[in-house]
Scaffold this active site. Structure first.
Site, PDB file in Angstrom:
ATOM      1  NE  ARG B  72      -1.705  -1.566   3.803  1.00 43.25           N
ATOM      2  CZ  ARG B  72      -1.035  -2.533   4.462  1.00 43.25           C
ATOM      3  NH1 ARG B  72       0.100  -2.260   5.064  1.00 43.25           N
ATOM      4  NH2 ARG B  72      -1.490  -3.763   4.518  1.00 43.25           N
ATOM      5  CD  GLU B 214       7.250  -3.681  16.872  1.00 43.33           C
ATOM      6  OE1 GLU B 214       6.098  -3.911  16.464  1.00 43.33           O
ATOM      7  OE2 GLU B 214       8.028  -2.894  16.303  1.00 43.33           O
ATOM      8  CG  ASP B 225      16.645  -5.662  17.729  1.00 43.28           C
ATOM      9  OD1 ASP B 225      16.447  -5.755  16.499  1.00 43.28           O
ATOM     10  OD2 ASP B 225      17.195  -4.679  18.259  1.00 43.28           O
ATOM     11  CE  LYS B 229      19.395  -3.733  16.030  1.00 45.45           C
ATOM     12  NZ  LYS B 229      18.661  -2.885  17.002  1.00 45.45           N
ATOM     13  N   GLY B 326      14.506   4.664  13.816  1.00 46.91           N
ATOM     14  CA  GLY B 326      13.784   5.823  13.315  1.00 46.91           C
ATOM     15  C   GLY B 326      13.858   5.894  11.806  1.00 46.91           C
TER      16      GLY B 326
END
Lengths: 460, 460
Positions: B72, B214, B225, B229, B326
């Site tokens: 979308r 979240e 997460d 990394k 961000g």
């Protein structure tokens, strides 16, 4: 340190241990010539030797010191296996050399040397900020005409990859401003003045004794060295030609103990900053003592360390911190530039830097340790019934497991409390030993609830 | 935003203002296709549009978004001039596209997409740390076979160029260890717990409301997460294959307000760190809450910010700090990878990154402001005769010059003292206005000795 036979029968001296695949496949080689064997020169020879396997695995080629030009030997590095000339200009005309590393300093002979290297089709790596700040426009023009690269990461903020970060890492950004502690001597002086309430002249004298400051400290304390670095940072940040004559420069010689104390009282610290700021279609370039709020990371960069804060319009603020000078930190940046050039010169251009930084067939086979084999210090918190003997039982269990105690907190509790928190800080110990002791402590009838632990790292 | 006619008559949409030399010489173009138009996707479109001139001047070519694949539209970016497909797999087979930018996330469809892009000879830029950590070895192998590059700077620590710094900037070093705050959500929670004495669950709820965490926060607060990394950082630091299953992972869910308070009392702070350490021929890979001395820079990285401390044997410690997530910080890293590839694809391979970061014929002509035109705040220190009216005269002079006063310190002096120090902190003002006022103050008969000033910067 055995010589390696290359394709074509050429005998080469291989720095450090040979790359692992030297038997199956001979790597290409890139040959460098080093001009100047002072602090940075000897650091460069030492790091290239010590980390040869690591560096060549990253570069995907053998980086070989083909020749050194220096007026005298340096007892801090072993050059017995390297061809040495007393005439540095021999190096720039040596047809075997791909990259000339200029580490002689100054702006007269160095300029002549670099221009001659370029004219001879050599790539150049330099740690000379004065040369780039004052003659960079002319040097880059000559380099472009000859299709060679002049790399100068080592000139600014020692081993911090600040040039690469701005030129490449922040390439998406309109850089709005940057501010840096880019002279370690000045920062050492200001840090000592603040920490110990000492006078400027007093600390300067110590800095000279420690070798942080020159006998004539003008370049450092009057901000000329910082101005050289700032003008280079500003050019790569804003995309403007080098304009050293336009930098406003004010030193730290007039800062008094009173200023330092009043700054503290106001919630600030005084740092000698280089600041470049975009203002509409103009730019400010200035080096001067600056008061900054004490909670900023830059305000907490102490001693001879350097740091640069860069404000990009997309990325926001980013900061880069590290040693701003010294033999091996500066050598780190010199060699990074050499590796960059070596990768470009030898690699498939579409595959310049390998995915994991090292060539895929030259990865290491380090074993990953299970957490139980890890050594660190521990914070332990538990609740114990408030009666005699409990604490000595706990400390005995730790002692039996070979765990020694760095600190212990046991707080006075109100009469009504049935348990009291016990907090312990241990020395470094292997996790499985600690865990065995924790299990035993956990099973004590006098211990209530979970025994919690948090790993402690000094990060030094 | 006018279309530009390229050699050969092809009509191209030019993002933002045209490069300055578009009339004299048409730059080459590199075409990218973006898969995924969420937060990072829209950030990438926006930054590429806003900074087109800057980015193209650095890259030496026009970077053009040829196609976007997204289920979308995203109202946060204008894609009206870009070809959009609802099938992301259209992008990877589009013969006009040089670089596929994968921003869909996840490890199933994303893996298929990236492998298909590689099979079609596309270079890939991704922000997907889970994909690289779990399937990187397979993906890099496929990329090597096809001679293409997979770049993943945006996957780790947002806009901080940490991958580039380790792979290239620190290439001379044997990396001994690294430690990083590489999950902003966790760092935000720990910072709030420390600053406000709040409980974990309480802060987590706020983080979810702020959009930092979240609805299912497991990935962040349990350290998965960060483990993704860390395994990537460790591989490029040590030159080892990606081994996600070997990372020890402990979350921050068990940290209590008490632990946070006791840590403070002991002189420490609790941070959720990813740590990779070389130990002989082994390596530790671990993510867990860690107490570190409060004076370390890492201990002062607060809120959602990220930072990585890297210890190299030559360079010593270096630290890299910035926004870890961000839209635009991550886009900054995505575009840096695109620029890297674009430079490699279009430039003379011996001259990949221009000397000043920008192409020499595309430098800006920013005017360098004289210091008198600079705007900043000032600290002023003077000694004045201790009699009535002196202070009001001084403040009146400043007020007449349009300089307002932020803070004023005047200390009680012993009866015997004839002068008293006056310390002023001004608001932001133009230096020449301040200097005129300082001159007037200096000339007052009641002012003794030099009026000193130090520039103040908030660095915000």
């Amino acid at each position: 340190m055995l010589p390696t036979l290359l394709k074509g029968g050429q005998l080469l001296f291989n720095w450090g241990d040979s790359p692992r695949n030297s038997e199956e496949e001979i790597l290409k080689s890139v040959k460098i010539g080093i001009c100047g064997l002072g602090t940075v020169g000897s650091g460069t020879v030492n790091v290239l030797s010590r980390n040869a396997s690591e560096i060549n695995s990253r570069a995907g080629c053998n980086i070989i010191i083909e020749q050194i030009g220096a007026r005298r030997d340096n007892p801090n590095c072993d050059t017995s296996q390297i061809s040495i000339t007393r005439d540095i200009f021999d190096v720039v005309v040596n047809p075997d050399i791909d990259i000339v590393v200029e580490l002689i300093g100054g702006t007269t002979v160095a300029k002549e040397l670099v221009l001659k290297a370029i004219a001879n089709g050599k790539h150049v790596v330099t740690a000379n900020k004065a040369l780039i700040a004052e003659h960079g426009n002319e040097i880059f023009k000559a380099a472009k005409e000859k299709g060679v690269t002049v790399a100068f990461e080592a000139g600014i903020a020692g081993g911090i990859p600040i040039i690469k970060s701005i030129k490449e890492g922040l390439a998406a950004n309109k850089i709005e401003w940057l501010a840096g502690i880019i002279n370690g001597t000045g920062n050492f002086i200001l840090t000592e003045m603040r920490d110990k309430g000492r006078a400027f002249e007093d600390v300067l004298k110590e800095a000279q004794e420690l070798g942080y400051a020159e006998a004539d400290p003008t370049f450092d304390v009057e901000g000329i060295d910082a101005a050289h670095k700032l003008v280079i940072l500003a050019s790569i940040a804003f995309g403007i030609p080098l304009q050293f004559d336009k930098v406003f420069t004010e030193g730290i010689t007039k800062i008094t103990e009173e200023d330092v104390a009043y700054a503290q009282e106001l919630g600030y610290r005084i740092k000698h900053l280089g600041i470049a700021r975009r203002v509409g279609n103009s730019a400010e370039l200035r080096v001067h003592p600056t008061m900054i709020p004490k909670e900023r990371l830059l305000a907490n960069v102490d001693g001879v360390m350097n740091a640069v804060l860069v404000q990009g319009d997309a990325v926001g603020p980013t900061l880069y911190y590290g040693a701003g000078a010294g033999d091996e930190p500066t050598a780190s940046a010199v060699i990074a530039d050499v590796v960059d050039l070596a990768r470009t010169l030898t690699a498939d251009p579409e595959h310049r830097v390998p995915h994991l930084g090292f060539q895929p067939d030259l990865l290491n086979d380090l074993e990953i340790l299970p957490i139980t084999e890890t050594e660190t210090s521990y914070y332990i918190r538990l609740s114990a019934v408030d009666k005699p003997g409990v604490l000595s039982t706990i400390t005995q269990i730790l002692s039996d497991a070979g765990v020694s105690i760095e600190a212990l907190i046991q707080k006075e509790q109100p009469e009504s409390a049935e348990t009291a928190p016990v907090i312990l800080l241990t020395n470094r110990t292997i996790e499985k030993d600690l865990m065995k002791a924790v299990e035993k402590i956990q099973s004590l009838p006098s211990v209530v609830g979970d025994v919690r632990h948090i790993r402690v790292e000094s990060l030094k």
